[in-house]
Design a protein around this motif. Structure first.
Motif, mmCIF file in Angstrom:
data_model
loop_
_atom_site.group_PDB
_atom_site.id
_atom_site.type_symbol
_atom_site.label_atom_id
_atom_site.label_comp_id
_atom_site.label_asym_id
_atom_site.label_seq_id
_atom_site.Cartn_x
_atom_site.Cartn_y
_atom_site.Cartn_z
ATOM 1 N N TRP A 1 11.231 9.838 -45.977
ATOM 2 C CA TRP A 1 11.960 11.037 -46.395
ATOM 3 C C TRP A 1 11.112 12.286 -46.201
ATOM 4 O O TRP A 1 11.632 13.333 -45.765
ATOM 5 N N SER A 2 9.843 12.200 -46.500
ATOM 6 C CA SER A 2 8.955 13.362 -46.363
ATOM 7 C C SER A 2 8.888 13.823 -44.913
ATOM 8 O O SER A 2 8.904 15.029 -44.621
ATOM 9 N N ARG A 3 8.815 12.866 -43.987
ATOM 10 C CA ARG A 3 8.765 13.226 -42.566
ATOM 11 C C ARG A 3 10.074 13.866 -42.125
ATOM 12 O O ARG A 3 10.082 14.889 -41.430
ATOM 13 N N LEU A 4 11.194 13.267 -42.523
ATOM 14 C CA LEU A 4 12.490 13.808 -42.135
ATOM 15 C C LEU A 4 12.673 15.236 -42.663
ATOM 16 O O LEU A 4 13.217 16.107 -41.970
ATOM 17 N N LEU A 5 12.214 15.492 -43.884
ATOM 18 C CA LEU A 5 12.297 16.832 -44.449
ATOM 19 C C LEU A 5 11.407 17.803 -43.684
ATOM 20 O O LEU A 5 11.832 18.913 -43.338
ATOM 21 N N ALA A 6 10.175 17.383 -43.422
ATOM 22 C CA ALA A 6 9.222 18.262 -42.744
ATOM 23 C C ALA A 6 9.688 18.630 -41.337
ATOM 24 O O ALA A 6 9.423 19.735 -40.847
ATOM 25 N N GLU B 1 19.407 7.457 -41.340
ATOM 26 C CA GLU B 1 19.907 6.097 -41.509
ATOM 27 C C GLU B 1 19.010 5.096 -40.796
ATOM 28 O O GLU B 1 18.654 4.042 -41.340
ATOM 29 N N VAL B 2 18.637 5.433 -39.546
ATOM 30 C CA VAL B 2 17.767 4.539 -38.769
ATOM 31 C C VAL B 2 16.392 4.457 -39.414
ATOM 32 O O VAL B 2 15.811 3.372 -39.553
ATOM 33 N N GLU B 3 15.852 5.590 -39.796
ATOM 34 C CA GLU B 3 14.522 5.623 -40.406
ATOM 35 C C GLU B 3 14.449 4.761 -41.661
ATOM 36 O O GLU B 3 13.525 3.968 -41.839
ATOM 37 N N LEU B 4 15.447 4.882 -42.534
ATOM 38 C CA LEU B 4 15.429 4.126 -43.781
ATOM 39 C C LEU B 4 15.722 2.651 -43.567
ATOM 40 O O LEU B 4 15.288 1.800 -44.360
ATOM 41 N N SER B 5 16.465 2.331 -42.497
ATOM 42 C CA SER B 5 16.799 0.929 -42.238
ATOM 43 C C SER B 5 15.604 0.117 -41.751
ATOM 44 O O SER B 5 15.644 -1.114 -41.753
ATOM 45 N N ARG B 6 14.545 0.791 -41.363
ATOM 46 C CA ARG B 6 13.364 0.084 -40.869
ATOM 47 C C ARG B 6 12.579 -0.594 -41.988
ATOM 48 O O ARG B 6 11.709 -1.427 -41.726
ATOM 49 N N GLY B 7 12.872 -0.210 -43.212
ATOM 50 C CA GLY B 7 12.256 -0.878 -44.343
ATOM 51 C C GLY B 7 10.826 -0.477 -44.628
ATOM 52 O O GLY B 7 10.097 -1.190 -45.320
#
Length: 432
Positions: A208-213, A195-201
């Motif tokens: 998403w790739s980093r979060l998955l990895a 949520e925080v990662e995507l909210s940074r715009g």
């Protein structure tokens, strides 16, 4: 006079004669499939919520606490256990359950804030009972900085820092005191969540790739965001690996159906993960029949924001049944009785939903036409149009309607997590 003294007959919403049950059984049927204050096909959410509150008044507090804990731990419901906890706190007998209750129904930091929102729903000036302050405040001890920070944002009616100030738990050491000070002052470290990662715009594909990895996605977050990852252009290979890495945890079978509905290209991986969750179990012997209700009321959504329906829930249980029972035949009923092909996984779901038009609820007729078996399991919202025979069988109720037909000789089970089928296995092991 004798006529006047007879108990008034009660009926399902479709008109069949319903069973009269005691308050505890009424509470269980209204709770175990309840998304709090969400309207269902036949009843609005406020009616269901009001009925729960009235039932708590007449049921022993220890039984209400047990139902609340079962709804949280077995049915994996979030809000309705908090409502039951709040209603219990209105009486001395209920408040005596506070210690054991809060330790079991407060599983995330925002459960604390949500409970207080429910507590003050009708009266914002009502003071907290002493037991609520003590044991709700004690719940803060479960959570570390990451957990508190993760659930500290959003437009909540009650903030976590306010809850901490109000309940005033005593820290166990200086480290905990410092953590709580940071919560109150708004100085918690920003959590590394999706949520925080995507909210940074920033670049969503890269995020998403980093979060998955880095394996930063929980099971539910993974299943719910497959579509968003695809839209962002994340590599299919990475998404497939993410699905394979999902840990079932508190996931419900319906979560896999929901993800597959919007991401058909990943259905093989989602189906394989579904099978994995229920693999390794010893098959239950005997000839089993599962009868699935696909009447029109079962097409109702689980909530206003959900695309999932009661039929989806029923299908998920039938899919588990295929993996659990050694010799299984699956039938559907609406206005007719139809046997579906002996398929597994999502293919069984498709066979069930397409087996016949979704019309009436002729459960009684369907039961009378079924073949011989050792075990009958009916999955339904129980709102039969015709009378239902009293026979030995299991009836799984997947809705919160006030009246139902599956009592008497029927073994009645409420809820729609995989635990309801586990109950059948345990029941037979205990009762021969």
């Amino acid at each position: 006079m004798a006529t006047l003294n007879r108990l008034r007959k009660i009926f399902t919403h479709e008109g069949a004669l319903a069973a009269r049950i005691d308050p505890l059984a009424q509470l269980e049927r209204s709770v175990m499939s309840c998304l709090l204050w969400e309207s269902e096909f036949y009843e609005d959410g406020q009616t269901i919520g009001d009925r729960l509150a009235k039932l708590v008044e007449v049921i022993p507090a220890i039984d209400v606490a047990r139902v609340a804990i079962q709804a949280k731990e077995d049915m994996r419901l979030r809000h309705v256990p908090l409502l039951l906890a709040r209603e219990l706190m209105r009486t001395k007998e209920g408040r005596a359950q506070a210690k054991g209750l809060f330790s079991r129904v407060i599983l995330r930091p925002d459960d604390i804030a949500e409970f207080l929102t429910i507590y003050w729903k009708d009266n914002k000036d009502e003071p907290l009972a002493k037991q609520v302050k003590r044991w709700l405040g004690d719940s803060f001890r479960k959570f570390d900085e990451y957990q508190l920070a993760k659930y500290n944002g959003g437009q909540k009616a009650v903030k976590l820092r306010d809850a901490l100030r109000i309940t005033r738990p005593k820290p166990s050491d200086e480290a905990q005191a410092e953590l709580w000070r940071k919560l109150v002052k708004g100085e918690l470290a920003t959590p590394d969540t999706w949520e925080v990662e995507l909210s940074r715009g920033g670049d969503k594909k890269a995020s998403w790739s980093r979060l998955l990895a880095e394996n930063k996605l929980g099971g539910l977050a993974m299943l719910r965001n497959v579509r968003n990852m695809t839209k962002a252009g994340v590599a299919d290979k990475a998404i497939r690996a993410g699905i394979r890495g999902v840990k079932a945890g508190r996931l419900l079978p319906i979560n896999f159906i929901a993800s597959a509905r919007h991401n058909p290209q990943f259905e093989p991986e989602l189906e394989a993960k579904f099978f994995e969750c229920f693999a390794g179990r010893e098959k239950v012997k005997g000839k089993t029949v599962i009868l699935v209700d696909i009447s029109g009321s079962m097409d109702a959504a689980l909530s206003a924001k959900s695309e999932m329906t009661r039929i989806d829930v029923a299908c998920s249980l039938a899919m588990i049944g295929r993996e659990l029972f050694e010799k299984l035949r699956v039938f559907t009923f609406s206005n007719s009785l139809v046997e579906v092909p002996g398929r597994r996984g999502f293919a069984l779901r498709d066979a069930i939903t397409r087996s016949q038009p979704h019309g009436g609820t002729e459960l009684g007729k369907a039961v009378r036409l079924l073949p011989a078996r050792d075990r009958l399991i009916v999955i339904t919202d129980e709102q039969s149009h015709d009378s239902v025979p009293q026979i030995k069988g299991y009836l799984i109720n997947v809705a919160s309607n006030q009246n139902g037909v599956g009592y008497g000789q029927w073994i009645h089970i409420d809820g729609w997590s995989d635990k309801v089928l586990d109950y059948i296995v345990k029941y037979e092991a205990t009762n021969g």
